[in-house]
Design an enzyme around this catalytic site. Structure first.
Site, PDB file in Angstrom:
ATOM      1  N   HIS A  59      26.528  42.090   3.075  1.00  0.00           N
ATOM      2  CA  HIS A  59      25.368  42.591   2.155  1.00  0.00           C
ATOM      3  C   HIS A  59      25.780  42.486   0.582  1.00  0.00           C
ATOM      4  O   HIS A  59      26.888  42.643   0.376  1.00  0.00           O
ATOM      5  CB  HIS A  59      24.758  44.132   2.399  1.00  0.00           C
ATOM      6  N   THR A 119      40.657  42.070   6.329  1.00  0.00           N
ATOM      7  CA  THR A 119      39.948  41.800   5.291  1.00  0.00           C
ATOM      8  C   THR A 119      40.190  40.374   4.592  1.00  0.00           C
ATOM      9  O   THR A 119      39.400  39.798   3.848  1.00  0.00           O
ATOM     10  CB  THR A 119      40.217  42.802   3.948  1.00  0.00           C
ATOM     11  N   LYS A 120      41.350  39.703   4.954  1.00  0.00           N
ATOM     12  CA  LYS A 120      41.679  38.434   4.548  1.00  0.00           C
ATOM     13  C   LYS A 120      42.240  37.592   5.714  1.00  0.00           C
ATOM     14  O   LYS A 120      42.754  38.204   6.637  1.00  0.00           O
ATOM     15  CB  LYS A 120      42.927  38.509   3.402  1.00  0.00           C
ATOM     16  N   ARG A 177      47.821  43.842   6.824  1.00  0.00           N
ATOM     17  CA  ARG A 177      48.930  43.260   6.047  1.00  0.00           C
ATOM     18  C   ARG A 177      50.093  42.550   7.268  1.00  0.00           C
ATOM     19  O   ARG A 177      50.151  43.162   8.192  1.00  0.00           O
ATOM     20  CB  ARG A 177      49.672  44.140   5.330  1.00  0.00           C
TER      21      ARG A 177
END
Length: 188
Positions: free
Chosen positions: A114, A164-165, A179
């Site tokens: 979004h 997230t990465k 991580r």
């Protein structure tokens, strides 16, 4: 002029209430309902439903019901992919999962996103980012893979991780946000 569906798949802002997309989601829900009433021994019926439902899938895929998707046609599975019970694949953009990848129960693979600014969000528009999961990846139960992430071949995602990465090949990640874990030395 490009359709809202074309914009959605390209990762651009689009209107999710578009008539074609509403129709596609209703079709998906019908197929999803049929698949989710099958059991493992219904292998011929499951294959037939997956042929109708997914963008592509290869030999040996094992997808435990229930399985939840937005559209299905943006999901592409390699050979011998395994998805355990309760997985959610929000496939407004392409989701590609490589050969021999194993995905634990209740994993969420989320391409839907979004706008961050309130004014654009107030228009009702959404967008997505594709997700690519490599070959021979292992994703533990309850992990969440966020939009735009790539997970490299032979990587491991710990149970409950929020990715997230992007994750490099042969890397183990865990936690929120996920991580890399530092390998412990092997003792003789």
């Amino acid at each position: 002029m490009r359709s809202e569906k074309d914009k959605m798949i390209a990762g651009e802002l689009y209107q999710p209430g578009d008539v074609e997309l509403v129709r596609d989601r209703a079709r998906n829900q019908d197929i999803q309902r049929r698949y989710n009433t099958t059991i493992v021994s219904d292998s011929a019926e499951r294959k037939s439903i997956l042929d109708e439902w997914l963008g592509s899938h290869s030999e040996g895929c094992a997808l435990r019901a229930p399985l939840h998707m937005d559209y299905g046609y943006n999901v592409h599975l390699g050979r011998d992919v395994f998805l355990n019970y309760g997985c959610v694949l929000l496939d407004v953009c392409t989701i590609r999962i490589g050969d021999k990848t194993q995905i634990g129960p209740y994993v969420q693979i989320l391409t839907a996103d979004h706008p961050r600014d309130g004014a654009t969000r107030d228009t009702g528009q959404e967008f997505g980012q594709p997700i690519e999961i490599g070959r021979n990846v292992w994703i533990g139960g309850g992990a969440i893979i966020l939009p735009g992430v790539t997970i490299g071949d032979d990587a491991v995602v710990g149970a409950g991780a929020v990715v997230t990465k992007s994750v490099p090949p042969e890397t183990t990640v865990a936690g929120n946000p996920a991580r890399p874990l530092v390998p412990r030395p092997v003792r003789d």
